[in-house]
Design a protein around this motif. Structure first.
Motif: not given
Length: 323
Positions: A159-163
């Motif tokens: 989720r962090l890399t996607q955001t």
């Protein structure tokens, strides 16, 4: 380190314990990824396991050949990996730690049945609160720490890399960075570990508007709660995390993934499970990596560990060791 080969495990079989939303989705994703030839679903609700297995088998007719069936713990005995998704479910914004006692009883029973059947492979834990349940599974099984792996913050890291990808307009695969600690409210978005083309976030954003990092951390932390509020549960993200861990093990990738594992002195912490970057291969966790964090991130990680330690101390039934 123990390998699957020395354990005599069947590398072509994965057992998924728990045929609810996460377990069924994980079994379906495993089938689509064509990692193994055999997937056995085990659940106390036999009718549910049989229905999910039949539904996945229907889909498998249009995919690569695999056998998917509802079985029991005897079928799991020779599996290379047993994935435990059975546990207590949260509702809405309910904290994952609030279902610890219920999950501990369920996970303990699953592990006891696995061991009684003769299972000696690798256990992947996806039941919440996953860090506590990883410790429960480790203590109940008597296995080495390498053999018991929690999905941990792998999904949070995704989720962090996607955001960051959406904020910085860079492909997620080109961003490295980790969420560490508890898979829960005390997790630490370690922005100091983020690298884009070898550059830190500060270097990459030089001359550009700086992203709102606290807001990104909150969005990542609360993403699961938002999904549960909307549809009642999460499934696709965690199922994909399960598959990624299984893939790294079965293909002996030596991949670095943030998963929940037993700490033995890292950052001065021990006797609890939380997420740090780990090298995963055929024997499970081959090595725990210790990133150079900022002072604030280190303090956050230690605080996260303290919350987990307090939850372990107060958990009933206690995750007693196998004797």
């Amino acid at each position: 380190m123990t390998s699957h080969q020395s354990l005599g495990a069947n590398l072509n079989r994965i057992a998924v314990i728990g045929a609810g939303h996460v377990g069924a989705t994980a079994a379906y994703a495993l089938m689509l990824r064509a990692l193994v030839h055999e997937i056995v679903l085990i659940d106390s609700n036999t009718a549910l396991a049989e229905a999910e297995a039949a539904d996945i088998s229907d889909a498998n007719a249009l995919a690569r050949p695999a056998r998917v069936w509802a079985g029991d713990y005897a079928d799991a005995a020779t599996a290379g990996i047993a994935v435990i998704t059975a546990g207590g479910a949260t509702q809405g914004s309910q904290d994952r730690l609030s279902v610890a006692a219920k999950s501990a009883a369920i996970v303990s029973d699953c592990v006891d049945r696995l061991i009684a059947a003769g299972f000696a492979g690798i256990i992947v834990v996806a039941a919440n609160p996953v860090d506590l349940m990883t410790l429960v599974a480790l203590r109940r099984s008597g296995f080495s720490a390498a053999q018991v792996i929690g999905t941990g913050t792998l999904l949070d890291t995704s989720r962090l890399t996607q955001t960051l990808s959406q904020t910085l307009r860079v492909a997620p695969a080109s961003i490295e960075g980790f969420v560490l600690g508890e898979h829960g409210n005390s997790e630490v978005a370690a922005f100091s570990t983020v690298r884009i083309g070898g550059q830190t976030l500060d270097q990459f954003c030089r001359g550009e508007a700086q992203p709102d990092l606290p807001a990104i951390a909150r969005e990542v932390r609360d993403a699961g709660y938002a999904i549960v509020e909307g549809k009642g549960y999460t499934s696709f993200g965690v199922a994909t995390a399960i598959v990624r861990i299984c893939e790294a093990i079965l293909r002996d990738e030596h991949a670095v993934l943030p998963v929940s594992t037993l700490l033995t002195g890292e950052y001065g912490l021990s006797d609890l499970c939380l997420s740090l970057p780990c090298i995963l291969g055929a024997g499970g966790v081959e090595r725990i990596l210790v990133p150079a964090l900022s002072p604030a991130e280190t303090a956050g990680l230690v605080a996260s560990a303290g919350i987990l330690a307090a939850a372990i101390a107060g958990m009933e039934p206690a995750p007693n060791a196998r004797v």
